[in-house]
Design an enzyme around this catalytic site. Sequence first.
Site, mmCIF file in Angstrom:
data_model
loop_
_atom_site.group_PDB
_atom_site.id
_atom_site.type_symbol
_atom_site.label_atom_id
_atom_site.label_comp_id
_atom_site.label_asym_id
_atom_site.label_seq_id
_atom_site.Cartn_x
_atom_site.Cartn_y
_atom_site.Cartn_z
ATOM 1 N N ALA A 36 0.837 -1.209 0.000
ATOM 2 C CA ALA A 36 0.000 0.000 0.000
ATOM 3 C C ALA A 36 0.871 1.257 0.000
ATOM 4 O O ALA A 36 0.549 2.239 -0.672
ATOM 5 C CB ALA A 36 -0.937 0.013 1.209
ATOM 6 N N GLU A 75 -0.263 6.304 6.538
ATOM 7 C CA GLU A 75 0.046 4.922 6.148
ATOM 8 C C GLU A 75 1.228 4.382 6.946
ATOM 9 O O GLU A 75 1.221 3.223 7.382
ATOM 10 C CB GLU A 75 0.336 4.824 4.654
ATOM 11 C CG GLU A 75 0.622 3.403 4.182
ATOM 12 C CD GLU A 75 -0.554 2.464 4.375
ATOM 13 O OE1 GLU A 75 -0.323 1.339 4.893
ATOM 14 O OE2 GLU A 75 -1.686 2.827 4.019
#
Length: 127
Positions: A36, A75
């Site tokens: 990701a 993230e």
Amino acid sequence: MEPVSEFKSKSGLKRIYQAFLYSMDGFRSAWKHEHAFRQEVSVFVVGAIIALVLRISAFEKLVLIGVLLLILIVELVNSSIEAVVDRVSLERHPLSKNAKDFGSAAVALTCLLAIATWAVVLYNRFI
């Protein structure tokens, strides 16, 4: 006297240098192990280039690039939470699931913020 971790950093220039090296290790690890993160870096690079070439104010460029950078920051925090949860135990547990889901939700909200920010800036500027 409060207990202090033996891993706690020292002060001065050596601390700043070590912090920089730890950060680079973090970036390398995230790039290597977090799919990701790699995807979001790709979006960041493309988005930053687009923001820089658009005929908008410097502040608008900063905001557009800033919200993309915020996605990367969140993230990294999410990946940190996941790593700690996995370090404690790989056993499935409702609290572990909650921790990971909360981190994922934080990333999702940040992505929604980025989309809304880009939509507002582009709408106000070009429509």
